[in-house]
Design a protein around this motif. Structure first.
Motif, PDB file in Angstrom:
ATOM      1  N   SER A  68      40.223  41.010  36.387  1.00  0.00           N
ATOM      2  CA  SER A  68      39.644  41.585  37.546  1.00  0.00           C
ATOM      3  C   SER A  68      40.573  42.778  38.269  1.00  0.00           C
ATOM      4  CB  SER A  68      39.396  40.355  38.585  1.00  0.00           C
ATOM      5  OG  SER A  68      40.546  39.786  39.003  1.00  0.00           O
ATOM      6  N   THR A  69      41.590  42.584  38.243  1.00  0.00           N
ATOM      7  CA  THR A  69      42.391  43.666  38.850  1.00  0.00           C
ATOM      8  C   THR A  69      42.341  45.143  38.138  1.00  0.00           C
ATOM      9  OG1 THR A  69      44.263  42.103  39.394  1.00  0.00           O
ATOM     10  CG2 THR A  69      44.942  44.418  39.295  1.00  0.00           C
ATOM     11  N   GLY A  70      42.180  44.955  36.576  1.00  0.00           N
ATOM     12  CA  GLY A  70      41.961  46.044  35.935  1.00  0.00           C
ATOM     13  C   GLY A  70      40.483  46.563  36.131  1.00  0.00           C
ATOM     14  N   LEU A  71      39.620  45.683  36.315  1.00  0.00           N
ATOM     15  CA  LEU A  71      38.175  46.090  36.532  1.00  0.00           C
ATOM     16  C   LEU A  71      38.115  46.648  38.322  1.00  0.00           C
ATOM     17  CD1 LEU A  71      35.034  46.004  36.141  1.00  0.00           C
ATOM     18  CD2 LEU A  71      35.100  43.818  36.927  1.00  0.00           C
ATOM     19  N   ASN A  72      38.810  46.085  39.156  1.00  0.00           N
ATOM     20  CA  ASN A  72      39.100  46.954  40.325  1.00  0.00           C
ATOM     21  C   ASN A  72      39.554  48.089  40.401  1.00  0.00           C
ATOM     22  OD1 ASN A  72      37.824  44.958  41.728  1.00  0.00           O
ATOM     23  ND2 ASN A  72      39.735  43.726  42.131  1.00  0.00           N
ATOM     24  N   VAL A  73      40.497  48.649  39.516  1.00  0.00           N
ATOM     25  CA  VAL A  73      40.985  49.793  39.208  1.00  0.00           C
ATOM     26  C   VAL A  73      39.885  50.708  38.857  1.00  0.00           C
ATOM     27  CG1 VAL A  73      42.451  51.321  37.775  1.00  0.00           C
ATOM     28  CG2 VAL A  73      43.241  49.241  38.901  1.00  0.00           C
ATOM     29  N   LEU A  74      39.320  50.372  37.956  1.00  0.00           N
ATOM     30  CA  LEU A  74      38.248  51.264  37.637  1.00  0.00           C
ATOM     31  C   LEU A  74      36.901  51.442  38.407  1.00  0.00           C
ATOM     32  CD1 LEU A  74      37.589  49.586  33.726  1.00  0.00           C
ATOM     33  CD2 LEU A  74      38.701  51.894  34.411  1.00  0.00           C
ATOM     34  N   LEU A  75      36.585  50.198  39.048  1.00  0.00           N
ATOM     35  CA  LEU A  75      35.728  50.381  40.178  1.00  0.00           C
ATOM     36  C   LEU A  75      36.133  51.377  41.351  1.00  0.00           C
ATOM     37  CD1 LEU A  75      34.397  46.676  40.310  1.00  0.00           C
ATOM     38  CD2 LEU A  75      32.989  48.667  39.577  1.00  0.00           C
ATOM     39  N   GLY A  76      37.588  51.293  41.684  1.00  0.00           N
ATOM     40  CA  GLY A  76      37.907  52.298  42.857  1.00  0.00           C
ATOM     41  C   GLY A  76      37.993  53.594  42.359  1.00  0.00           C
ATOM     42  N   ALA A  77      38.112  53.934  41.000  1.00  0.00           N
ATOM     43  CA  ALA A  77      38.201  55.144  40.477  1.00  0.00           C
ATOM     44  C   ALA A  77      36.635  55.738  40.488  1.00  0.00           C
ATOM     45  CB  ALA A  77      38.848  55.150  39.089  1.00  0.00           C
ATOM     46  N   ARG A  78      35.793  54.791  40.287  1.00  0.00           N
ATOM     47  CA  ARG A  78      34.446  55.314  40.258  1.00  0.00           C
ATOM     48  C   ARG A  78      34.103  55.860  41.553  1.00  0.00           C
ATOM     49  NH1 ARG A  78      29.503  53.471  41.737  1.00  0.00           N
ATOM     50  NH2 ARG A  78      30.413  51.705  42.446  1.00  0.00           N
ATOM     51  N   LEU A  79      34.351  54.922  42.436  1.00  0.00           N
ATOM     52  CA  LEU A  79      33.875  55.268  43.927  1.00  0.00           C
ATOM     53  C   LEU A  79      34.600  56.789  44.444  1.00  0.00           C
ATOM     54  CD1 LEU A  79      34.218  51.945  45.830  1.00  0.00           C
ATOM     55  CD2 LEU A  79      32.231  53.137  45.248  1.00  0.00           C
ATOM     56  N   LYS A  80      35.882  56.690  44.230  1.00  0.00           N
ATOM     57  CA  LYS A  80      36.609  58.058  44.469  1.00  0.00           C
ATOM     58  C   LYS A  80      35.996  59.207  43.693  1.00  0.00           C
ATOM     59  CE  LYS A  80      40.707  55.551  45.312  1.00  0.00           C
ATOM     60  NZ  LYS A  80      42.198  55.500  44.641  1.00  0.00           N
ATOM     61  N   GLY A  86      31.616  63.712  41.238  1.00  0.00           N
ATOM     62  CA  GLY A  86      31.858  63.375  39.715  1.00  0.00           C
ATOM     63  C   GLY A  86      31.379  62.108  39.464  1.00  0.00           C
ATOM     64  N   GLY A  87      32.135  61.435  38.491  1.00  0.00           N
ATOM     65  CA  GLY A  87      31.809  59.880  38.184  1.00  0.00           C
ATOM     66  C   GLY A  87      33.071  59.778  37.013  1.00  0.00           C
ATOM     67  N   VAL A  88      32.866  58.365  36.693  1.00  0.00           N
ATOM     68  CA  VAL A  88      33.855  57.713  35.531  1.00  0.00           C
ATOM     69  C   VAL A  88      32.702  57.253  34.676  1.00  0.00           C
ATOM     70  CG1 VAL A  88      35.149  55.784  34.900  1.00  0.00           C
ATOM     71  CG2 VAL A  88      35.414  56.875  37.212  1.00  0.00           C
ATOM     72  N   HIS A  89      33.170  57.849  33.266  1.00  0.00           N
ATOM     73  CA  HIS A  89      32.391  57.466  32.092  1.00  0.00           C
ATOM     74  C   HIS A  89      33.381  56.582  31.228  1.00  0.00           C
ATOM     75  CE1 HIS A  89      29.382  60.716  32.625  1.00  0.00           C
ATOM     76  NE2 HIS A  89      30.389  60.992  33.617  1.00  0.00           N
ATOM     77  N   VAL A  97      36.100  43.509  26.343  1.00  0.00           N
ATOM     78  CA  VAL A  97      36.186  44.324  27.759  1.00  0.00           C
ATOM     79  C   VAL A  97      34.810  44.741  28.167  1.00  0.00           C
ATOM     80  CG1 VAL A  97      36.682  46.457  28.776  1.00  0.00           C
ATOM     81  CG2 VAL A  97      38.328  45.409  27.028  1.00  0.00           C
ATOM     82  N   ALA A  98      33.681  44.821  27.128  1.00  0.00           N
ATOM     83  CA  ALA A  98      32.337  45.054  27.496  1.00  0.00           C
ATOM     84  C   ALA A  98      31.570  43.715  27.971  1.00  0.00           C
ATOM     85  CB  ALA A  98      31.425  45.194  26.217  1.00  0.00           C
ATOM     86  N   GLU A 102      29.818  43.052  31.514  1.00  0.00           N
ATOM     87  CA  GLU A 102      28.442  42.425  31.627  1.00  0.00           C
ATOM     88  C   GLU A 102      28.438  41.207  32.477  1.00  0.00           C
ATOM     89  OE1 GLU A 102      25.927  39.817  28.249  1.00  0.00           O
ATOM     90  OE2 GLU A 102      27.535  41.360  27.535  1.00  0.00           O
ATOM     91  N   ILE A 103      29.195  40.262  32.567  1.00  0.00           N
ATOM     92  CA  ILE A 103      29.362  39.232  33.361  1.00  0.00           C
ATOM     93  C   ILE A 103      29.703  39.427  34.843  1.00  0.00           C
ATOM     94  CG2 ILE A 103      29.952  37.597  31.363  1.00  0.00           C
ATOM     95  CD1 ILE A 103      32.814  37.147  32.533  1.00  0.00           C
ATOM     96  N   THR A 104      30.206  40.630  34.989  1.00  0.00           N
ATOM     97  CA  THR A 104      30.510  40.843  36.256  1.00  0.00           C
ATOM     98  C   THR A 104      29.443  41.666  36.702  1.00  0.00           C
ATOM     99  OG1 THR A 104      31.743  42.656  35.851  1.00  0.00           O
ATOM    100  CG2 THR A 104      32.952  40.658  36.183  1.00  0.00           C
ATOM    101  N   GLY A 105      28.516  42.292  36.080  1.00  0.00           N
ATOM    102  CA  GLY A 105      27.487  43.061  36.459  1.00  0.00           C
ATOM    103  C   GLY A 105      28.095  44.591  36.757  1.00  0.00           C
ATOM    104  N   ALA A 106      29.072  45.016  36.459  1.00  0.00           N
ATOM    105  CA  ALA A 106      29.734  46.161  36.542  1.00  0.00           C
ATOM    106  C   ALA A 106      29.340  47.194  35.573  1.00  0.00           C
ATOM    107  CB  ALA A 106      31.237  46.096  36.533  1.00  0.00           C
ATOM    108  N   GLU A 107      28.720  46.751  34.577  1.00  0.00           N
ATOM    109  CA  GLU A 107      28.167  47.651  33.560  1.00  0.00           C
ATOM    110  C   GLU A 107      27.320  48.869  33.992  1.00  0.00           C
ATOM    111  OE1 GLU A 107      25.159  44.754  31.341  1.00  0.00           O
ATOM    112  OE2 GLU A 107      26.737  45.550  30.298  1.00  0.00           O
ATOM    113  N   ALA A 108      26.457  47.950  35.272  1.00  0.00           N
ATOM    114  CA  ALA A 108      25.431  48.974  35.758  1.00  0.00           C
ATOM    115  C   ALA A 108      25.747  50.043  36.684  1.00  0.00           C
ATOM    116  CB  ALA A 108      24.674  47.924  36.788  1.00  0.00           C
ATOM    117  N   VAL A 109      27.061  49.981  36.995  1.00  0.00           N
ATOM    118  CA  VAL A 109      27.436  51.113  38.038  1.00  0.00           C
ATOM    119  C   VAL A 109      28.405  52.303  37.239  1.00  0.00           C
ATOM    120  CG1 VAL A 109      27.553  49.504  39.984  1.00  0.00           C
ATOM    121  CG2 VAL A 109      29.808  50.099  38.468  1.00  0.00           C
ATOM    122  N   PHE A 110      28.657  51.891  35.696  1.00  0.00           N
ATOM    123  CA  PHE A 110      29.199  52.914  35.098  1.00  0.00           C
ATOM    124  C   PHE A 110      28.408  53.467  34.084  1.00  0.00           C
ATOM    125  CE2 PHE A 110      32.879  50.073  36.153  1.00  0.00           C
ATOM    126  CZ  PHE A 110      33.776  51.076  36.633  1.00  0.00           C
TER     127      PHE A 110
END
Length: 122
Positions: A68-80, A86-89, A97-98, A102-110
């Motif tokens: 979850s900490t790693g996922l939060n890094v990616l989500l934070g970078a996406r917001l910034k 721009g965006g995070v790809h 990792v996929a 998937e289980i957190t629903g984060a795939e929908a925002v990247f």
């Protein structure tokens, strides 16, 4: 392909390579992204954004674990990145990792890509 290495970092379980590819900053974490190693990824992502690179491509093909900490890094970078226009790809994700995305629903925002080459395509 211009792959002038911008930098790299290593803390045992995670190695991070960074380079500029056209208008994108490519970041390749390899190993385990968790509470103990998250700063090795957040640092280069923040540095890229500070340099005005708002299109970030994260090559996940060597990322073997993400908590979850790693996922939060990616989500934070996406917001910034999105705030900067721009965006995070995310590219080349391994199934483990996929599944976290998937289980957190984060795939929908990247924006997800099969390969880094796909992510870098115009």
């Amino acid at each position: 392909m211009d792959r002038g290495m911008v930098g790299s970092a290593n803390r045992g379980r995670l190695q991070v390579e960074v380079w500029t590819e056209g208008g994108s900053e490519v970041v390749r974490p390899a190993g385990e992204l968790d509470h103990h190693t998250a700063d090795l990824l957040s640092g280069p992502l923040d540095e890229a954004l500070a340099k005005g690179r708002s299109r970030l491509v994260v090559d996940c093909s060597r990322l073997e674990f993400c908590d979850s900490t790693g996922l939060n890094v990616l989500l934070g970078a996406r917001l910034k990145a999105e705030a900067a226009g721009g965006g995070v790809h995310l590219a080349g994700m391994l199934p483990v990792v996929a599944r976290v995305l998937e289980i957190t629903g984060a795939e929908a925002v990247f924006t997800l890509h099969e390969t880094v080459e796909d992510a870098l395509a115009p």
